[in-house]
Design a protein around this motif. Structure first.
Motif, PDB file in Angstrom:
ATOM      1  N   ASP A   1      -2.892  18.232   6.639  1.00  0.00           N
ATOM      2  CA  ASP A   1      -2.052  17.784   5.460  1.00  0.00           C
ATOM      3  C   ASP A   1      -0.603  18.528   5.840  1.00  0.00           C
ATOM      4  O   ASP A   1       0.270  17.653   5.440  1.00  0.00           O
ATOM      5  CB  ASP A   1      -2.590  18.691   4.339  1.00  0.00           C
ATOM      6  N   LYS A   2      -0.455  19.390   6.639  1.00  0.00           N
ATOM      7  CA  LYS A   2       0.768  20.000   6.994  1.00  0.00           C
ATOM      8  C   LYS A   2       1.478  18.838   7.976  1.00  0.00           C
ATOM      9  O   LYS A   2       2.677  18.897   8.069  1.00  0.00           O
ATOM     10  CB  LYS A   2       0.655  21.407   7.612  1.00  0.00           C
ATOM     11  N   CYS A   3       0.682  18.345   8.789  1.00  0.00           N
ATOM     12  CA  CYS A   3       1.395  17.398   9.768  1.00  0.00           C
ATOM     13  C   CYS A   3       1.597  16.290   9.251  1.00  0.00           C
ATOM     14  O   CYS A   3       2.802  15.777   9.399  1.00  0.00           O
ATOM     15  CB  CYS A   3       0.215  17.302  11.049  1.00  0.00           C
ATOM     16  N   ALA A   4       0.841  15.669   8.010  1.00  0.00           N
ATOM     17  CA  ALA A   4       1.365  14.629   7.596  1.00  0.00           C
ATOM     18  C   ALA A   4       2.720  14.843   6.751  1.00  0.00           C
ATOM     19  O   ALA A   4       3.571  13.997   6.523  1.00  0.00           O
ATOM     20  CB  ALA A   4       0.415  14.198   6.456  1.00  0.00           C
ATOM     21  N   ARG A   5       2.566  16.107   6.075  1.00  0.00           N
ATOM     22  CA  ARG A   5       4.086  16.558   5.453  1.00  0.00           C
ATOM     23  C   ARG A   5       5.290  16.219   6.681  1.00  0.00           C
ATOM     24  O   ARG A   5       6.196  15.836   6.103  1.00  0.00           O
ATOM     25  CB  ARG A   5       3.764  17.831   5.099  1.00  0.00           C
ATOM     26  N   GLN A   6       5.159  17.046   7.727  1.00  0.00           N
ATOM     27  CA  GLN A   6       6.005  16.822   8.784  1.00  0.00           C
ATOM     28  C   GLN A   6       6.441  15.267   9.085  1.00  0.00           C
ATOM     29  O   GLN A   6       7.677  14.890   9.242  1.00  0.00           O
ATOM     30  CB  GLN A   6       5.869  17.399   9.838  1.00  0.00           C
ATOM     31  N   ARG A   7       5.423  14.337   8.979  1.00  0.00           N
ATOM     32  CA  ARG A   7       5.818  13.011   9.298  1.00  0.00           C
ATOM     33  C   ARG A   7       6.496  12.319   8.316  1.00  0.00           C
ATOM     34  O   ARG A   7       7.513  11.548   8.301  1.00  0.00           O
ATOM     35  CB  ARG A   7       4.380  12.081   9.554  1.00  0.00           C
ATOM     36  N   GLN A   8       6.297  12.870   7.089  1.00  0.00           N
ATOM     37  CA  GLN A   8       6.800  12.264   5.821  1.00  0.00           C
ATOM     38  C   GLN A   8       8.378  12.942   5.933  1.00  0.00           C
ATOM     39  O   GLN A   8       8.994  12.014   5.542  1.00  0.00           O
ATOM     40  CB  GLN A   8       6.301  12.897   4.497  1.00  0.00           C
TER      41      GLN A   8
ATOM     42  N   MET B   1      10.100  13.282   8.390  1.00  0.00           N
ATOM     43  CA  MET B   1      10.827  12.609   9.591  1.00  0.00           C
ATOM     44  C   MET B   1      10.917  11.189   8.781  1.00  0.00           C
ATOM     45  O   MET B   1      11.742  10.468   9.675  1.00  0.00           O
ATOM     46  CB  MET B   1       9.807  12.418  10.516  1.00  0.00           C
ATOM     47  N   GLY B   2      10.609  10.833   7.840  1.00  0.00           N
ATOM     48  CA  GLY B   2      10.792   9.362   7.264  1.00  0.00           C
ATOM     49  C   GLY B   2       9.779   8.631   8.112  1.00  0.00           C
ATOM     50  O   GLY B   2      10.596   7.133   8.191  1.00  0.00           O
ATOM     51  N   GLN B   3       8.845   8.816   8.625  1.00  0.00           N
ATOM     52  CA  GLN B   3       8.189   8.153   9.688  1.00  0.00           C
ATOM     53  C   GLN B   3       6.882   7.198   8.981  1.00  0.00           C
ATOM     54  O   GLN B   3       5.907   7.830   8.616  1.00  0.00           O
ATOM     55  CB  GLN B   3       7.759   8.532  10.884  1.00  0.00           C
TER      56      GLN B   3
ATOM     57  N   ASP C   1       0.703  -1.101   0.003  1.00  0.00           N
ATOM     58  CA  ASP C   1      -0.175   0.092  -0.073  1.00  0.00           C
ATOM     59  C   ASP C   1       0.949   1.290   0.226  1.00  0.00           C
ATOM     60  O   ASP C   1       2.171   1.275   0.608  1.00  0.00           O
ATOM     61  CB  ASP C   1      -0.989   0.157   1.282  1.00  0.00           C
ATOM     62  N   THR C   2       0.275   2.278  -0.518  1.00  0.00           N
ATOM     63  CA  THR C   2       1.272   3.570  -0.645  1.00  0.00           C
ATOM     64  C   THR C   2       0.959   4.373   0.857  1.00  0.00           C
ATOM     65  O   THR C   2       0.189   4.140   1.461  1.00  0.00           O
ATOM     66  CB  THR C   2       0.574   4.541  -1.558  1.00  0.00           C
ATOM     67  N   PRO C   3       2.351   4.733   1.276  1.00  0.00           N
ATOM     68  CA  PRO C   3       2.157   5.057   2.656  1.00  0.00           C
ATOM     69  C   PRO C   3       1.229   6.029   2.919  1.00  0.00           C
ATOM     70  O   PRO C   3       1.291   7.214   2.048  1.00  0.00           O
ATOM     71  CB  PRO C   3       3.536   5.596   2.944  1.00  0.00           C
TER      72      PRO C   3
ATOM     73  N   GLY D   1      -2.018   8.080   8.680  1.00  0.00           N
ATOM     74  CA  GLY D   1      -2.582   7.006   9.461  1.00  0.00           C
ATOM     75  C   GLY D   1      -3.563   6.339   8.233  1.00  0.00           C
ATOM     76  O   GLY D   1      -4.041   7.091   7.469  1.00  0.00           O
ATOM     77  N   GLN D   2      -3.589   4.858   8.141  1.00  0.00           N
ATOM     78  CA  GLN D   2      -4.363   4.454   7.283  1.00  0.00           C
ATOM     79  C   GLN D   2      -5.888   4.787   7.472  1.00  0.00           C
ATOM     80  O   GLN D   2      -6.384   4.882   8.283  1.00  0.00           O
ATOM     81  CB  GLN D   2      -4.178   2.784   7.031  1.00  0.00           C
TER      82      GLN D   2
END
Length: 495
Positions: free
Chosen positions: A356-363, A365-367, A165-167, A171-172
């Motif tokens: 969306d901004k929070c998701a970008r921050q997680r991205q 972080m490579g998490q 699945d695409t990350p 969260g899924q």
């Protein structure tokens, strides 16, 4: 021919135990639990011994059945007893402690008192110490067996999938949907999955929210007494910190207004279900006033929930923001800590644009979250197992909360004042005589106490005004020992 049954498995329930007369002043269920533990340690109740049912033991001891149920719940939570579906209750094969009072093992190089966002000292490593800190979950109430079974089913499902699945860094979707339903049921949150970003715990939710919101030089208001680890996040991002005064009801909205009219404030960080560390609950009137100020003066409210979603004698405080005002409050929290430590779930709730901004921050972080773990937790929520376990943990923690309050009133009444916390896993003990920080650290170490207090006191005088006393990670016998040690430390300062 009937199969043979091992002697220790026969349901004779003739325990051959003489219970001592029960004494006034201590809860009856605790006295029963303590005496059963003693018999287990003495070898009179060996592992795999079948325990009587609650009705049978209640009749044997001439007590109410509910008292035995409470005793068994406590013994199961501590690991002395286990239950097997439709078979009964047994003495555990893997007993928790070999000695009468086994102290908790603590991580190496834990920080002691934290002030101004920095560690004041580091305690030397000791193998066993009693932990005096904020409330931590008791790993003995975590349903490891159920989580493992759910993980195995999730792993088999993932293995059958032909493609990866695409990350999804939020969260899924099915995972967010399950968490959204849980938040609606437990906290009154009416959020869709587009309003949620899931993380690996409360602290990570604070960090990601701050990264998505704050730029160097932005003004951020904190309560005068606040969690130092949260404060450190904003300091590390170059924020300019202002402190608002507090009173017996929490942060003062008039002081917040004054600060906002003198500075271009970007955000205020508040602990909204229970104030950290004082455990008071911010009244609805102040919460609404802060929301109106946020709209008028153009700042955001970061509302962090340190309650672990455990509420006693009252429900969770429902969100006060409605309609367009929702964008002003960024809700930050975590699900109850009834999962393994590396599988904790935090959340951020706000507008889809901010998520969306929070998701970008997680991205960045490579998490990428483990799909097996997300699927397993989703199953536990959807089947109701998560809710049942949380309710059971809440009952156990509530009993420990009540017992701790009784011990405090009995042992420390002349040295501290406190009120019964309505939510969360810790007490705030106001010291009647404030104590010098370093002296407290030294005496705690000498007494065998691991002192971890992640609190920032703005404008402090070098003296500690109070202590966070977490009650959830200690059983009643350990708590009694800890409070006795606290008394030994504080008595000389009160003379």
């Amino acid at each position: 021919m009937m199969p043979s049954v091992a002697p220790e498995m026969r349901r004779t329930w003739n325990l051959n135990i003489d219970f001592r007369p029960f004494e006034p002043g201590t809860a009856l269920y605790l006295q029963i639990a303590e005496q059963i533990i003693e018999k287990i340690r003495q070898g009179r109740l060996p592992p795999r011994t079948v325990m009587p049912g609650s009705r049978e033991l209640a009749a044997m001891l001439n007590v109410n059945r509910k008292t035995i149920v409470l005793s068994y719940d406590e013994l199961i939570a501590q690991g002395w007893l286990t239950t097997q579906h439709r078979r009964g209750t047994f003495v555990s094969e893997a007993l928790p402690y070999p000695a009468k009072t086994q102290l908790l093992e603590v991580p190496e190089q834990d920080l002691a008192f934290s002030s101004h966002g920095q560690a004041m000292t580091t305690l030397p490593t000791q193998k066993y110490m009693l932990l005096l800190s904020e409330g931590l979950p008791d790993k003995r109430v975590i349903p490891y067996d159920k989580y493992i079974r759910a993980s195995k089913r999730a792993m088999a499902k993932v293995a059958r999938t032909a493609t990866m699945d695409t990350p999804d860094y939020k969260g899924q979707p099915i995972f967010r949907e399950a968490v959204a339903s849980l938040l609606h049921e437990e906290c009154g949150f009416n959020v869709g999955i587009e309003h949620l970003c899931l993380t690996r715990g409360l602290q990570q939710s604070i960090y990601i929210s701050a990264r998505a919101l704050i730029s160097p030089g932005d003004y951020v208001i904190f309560e005068r007494w606040c969690p130092s680890e949260a404060l450190s996040v904003f300091e590390s991002l170059g924020a300019r910190i202002l402190f608002a005064d507090m009173d017996g009801a929490g942060v003062r909205d008039d002081d917040v207004e004054m600060l906002c009219r003198h500075h271009p404030v970007k955000a205020i960080f508040v602990t909204h279900q229970v104030q950290y560390p004082t455990t008071v609950s911010l009244p609805v009137s102040r919460r609404k006033r802060l929301l109106r100020l946020a709209e008028e003066l153009n700042f955001h409210i970061l509302a962090a929930d340190y309650s672990q979603q455990l509420y006693f004698n009252r429900p969770a405080m429902a969100p006060v923001a409605t309609g367009n005002m929702r964008k002003r409050i960024i809700y930050i929290g975590a699900l109850p800590s009834i999962l393994p430590a590396d599988r904790q779930v935090g959340y951020i709730a706000n507008t889809p644009q901010f998520i969306d901004k929070c998701a970008r921050q997680r991205q960045l972080m490579g998490q990428v979250d483990d799909p097996v773990s997300q699927s397993a937790i989703t199953e536990l929520i959807q089947t109701g197992e998560f809710h049942r376990t949380a309710r059971r943990a809440s009952r156990i923690y509530n009993l420990r909360r009540l017992n701790t309050a009784n011990l405090l009133a009995e042992q420390l009444d002349d040295l501290v004042s406190f009120h019964m916390p309505e939510a969360g896993l810790f007490f705030w003990l106001t010291l009647k005589t404030p104590v010098p920080v370093q002296e407290l650290i030294d005496k705690a170490e000498q007494a065998g106490i691991q002192l971890i207090q992640h609190i920032h006191y703005a404008g402090d005088s070098g003296r500690v005004p109070g202590l966070l006393l977490g009650y959830s990670h200690l059983d009643d016998f350990q708590m009694k020992e800890l409070i006795q040690k606290i008394k030994q430390i504080l008595v000389p300062f009160g003379e």
